[in-house]
Design a protein around this motif. Sequence first.
Motif, mmCIF file in Angstrom:
data_model
loop_
_atom_site.group_PDB
_atom_site.id
_atom_site.type_symbol
_atom_site.label_atom_id
_atom_site.label_comp_id
_atom_site.label_asym_id
_atom_site.label_seq_id
_atom_site.Cartn_x
_atom_site.Cartn_y
_atom_site.Cartn_z
ATOM 1 N N VAL A 131 -7.611 -7.110 -12.132
ATOM 2 C CA VAL A 131 -7.210 -6.329 -10.961
ATOM 3 C C VAL A 131 -5.864 -5.654 -11.261
ATOM 4 C CG1 VAL A 131 -8.443 -7.661 -9.220
ATOM 5 C CG2 VAL A 131 -6.187 -8.416 -9.943
ATOM 6 N N PRO A 132 -5.748 -4.369 -10.979
ATOM 7 C CA PRO A 132 -4.517 -3.639 -11.279
ATOM 8 C C PRO A 132 -3.404 -3.982 -10.291
ATOM 9 C CG PRO A 132 -6.046 -2.215 -10.142
ATOM 10 C CD PRO A 132 -6.793 -3.488 -10.415
ATOM 11 N N LYS A 133 -2.204 -3.683 -10.693
ATOM 12 C CA LYS A 133 -1.041 -3.948 -9.852
ATOM 13 C C LYS A 133 -0.983 -2.944 -8.708
ATOM 14 C CE LYS A 133 3.095 -2.883 -11.379
ATOM 15 N NZ LYS A 133 3.666 -1.983 -10.345
ATOM 16 N N PRO A 134 -0.837 -3.419 -7.475
ATOM 17 C CA PRO A 134 -0.668 -2.505 -6.339
ATOM 18 C C PRO A 134 0.695 -1.812 -6.404
ATOM 19 C CG PRO A 134 -1.315 -4.714 -5.623
ATOM 20 C CD PRO A 134 -0.882 -4.820 -7.049
ATOM 21 N N THR A 135 0.906 -0.857 -5.539
ATOM 22 C CA THR A 135 2.210 -0.216 -5.404
ATOM 23 C C THR A 135 2.982 -0.943 -4.317
ATOM 24 O OG1 THR A 135 1.324 1.941 -6.062
ATOM 25 C CG2 THR A 135 3.421 1.929 -4.864
ATOM 26 N N PHE A 136 4.155 -1.431 -4.660
ATOM 27 C CA PHE A 136 4.958 -2.209 -3.721
ATOM 28 C C PHE A 136 6.124 -1.387 -3.168
ATOM 29 C CE2 PHE A 136 3.282 -5.392 -6.766
ATOM 30 C CZ PHE A 136 2.522 -6.144 -5.883
ATOM 31 N N ASP A 137 6.469 -1.669 -1.944
ATOM 32 C CA ASP A 137 7.664 -1.090 -1.327
ATOM 33 C C ASP A 137 8.435 -2.238 -0.691
ATOM 34 O OD1 ASP A 137 9.665 0.238 -0.026
ATOM 35 O OD2 ASP A 137 8.375 1.110 1.522
ATOM 36 N N PHE A 138 9.411 -2.757 -1.414
ATOM 37 C CA PHE A 138 10.163 -3.915 -0.930
ATOM 38 C C PHE A 138 11.179 -3.540 0.145
ATOM 39 C CE2 PHE A 138 8.821 -5.049 -5.283
ATOM 40 C CZ PHE A 138 8.046 -6.158 -4.960
ATOM 41 N N THR A 139 11.352 -2.231 0.370
ATOM 42 C CA THR A 139 12.229 -1.804 1.462
ATOM 43 C C THR A 139 11.458 -1.692 2.770
ATOM 44 O OG1 THR A 139 11.891 0.601 1.331
ATOM 45 C CG2 THR A 139 13.455 -0.379 -0.230
ATOM 46 N N VAL A 140 10.122 -1.767 2.689
ATOM 47 C CA VAL A 140 9.244 -1.613 3.856
ATOM 48 C C VAL A 140 9.622 -0.337 4.613
ATOM 49 C CG1 VAL A 140 8.224 -2.759 5.854
ATOM 50 C CG2 VAL A 140 9.160 -4.132 4.000
ATOM 51 N N GLY A 141 9.568 0.758 3.893
ATOM 52 C CA GLY A 141 9.837 2.055 4.512
ATOM 53 C C GLY A 141 11.285 2.259 4.915
ATOM 54 N N GLY A 142 12.185 1.539 4.254
ATOM 55 C CA GLY A 142 13.607 1.675 4.562
ATOM 56 C C GLY A 142 14.144 0.645 5.528
ATOM 57 N N ALA A 143 13.317 -0.275 5.976
ATOM 58 C CA ALA A 143 13.767 -1.299 6.923
ATOM 59 C C ALA A 143 14.662 -2.335 6.249
ATOM 60 C CB ALA A 143 12.561 -2.002 7.555
#
Length: 270
Positions: A131-143
């Motif tokens: 399974v490929p690596k998903p795209t992560f956003d650890f800022t949760v849209g800047g939150a």
Amino acid sequence: MNILKFIESFTNEGIMASTGSRRDSFTQFGNLGKNLAFASIPFGLSALANKAMAKDITATPATPIGALQFALTLEYLENEFYAMALDSGVIPASENGGRDLKVFQQIADHEADHVKFLIAGLGGSASANFVPKPTFDFTVGGAFDPFGDYPTFLALAQAFEDTGVRAYKGQAANLISTPELLTAALQIHSVEARHASEVRRLRGLKGWISNAERGAGMPEATQAVYNGEGVTMQAGYNTATLFGAAAGSEAYDEPLTTQQVVDIANIFIV
């Protein structure tokens, strides 16, 4: 859907070292994954990259391969989180005499190792089980600002590690039919718990979870990691009777279901 760390901490002193060289261990585990009769399981963990699709997922295939795929996605998350943190310089080299930086460098090494190990266990990146690596956003849209604010980084590290410990328990039944993987998972699980305890202590907290408390300074969005931890009834015995609700709950960790872990991880998946 599974996402956290299911075959986690094969450290320099751990199971990988005890069974020969690291290269040999990857090969042996990879062969085990290839020989498991689940090569055509239609799992599709990559669907996690689409939050709308992920919300429709209610169960993980109750198979060893399903557990490994679940673990790999979560390992991707942790591996990238710590790698980005180290690259950003958010961890002060002077904090606690440099101890914090050394701790996270070691944890990061563990997570990178786990990703390689799990990929090998699934038969390699060319396997149908990969399974490929998903795209992560650890800022949760800047939150959040985990790579610009050290306390925020620590809070999310705690949430990820505490999630991992409970997620391992939730996947145990999926590995029961494959003793080799179950044994590895149990050995890994204890190291994951040590990761969690270490991060919690760096934040000035107890090394274990009390009731369903997330601890001071944790964002409200992380409460799902701790919900359900206040259980004091164990095997028909109320542990709070002798020790009180807090101590009684601290003595036991509760598992998270696959869907609970997916819901937590989806917050950070684009």
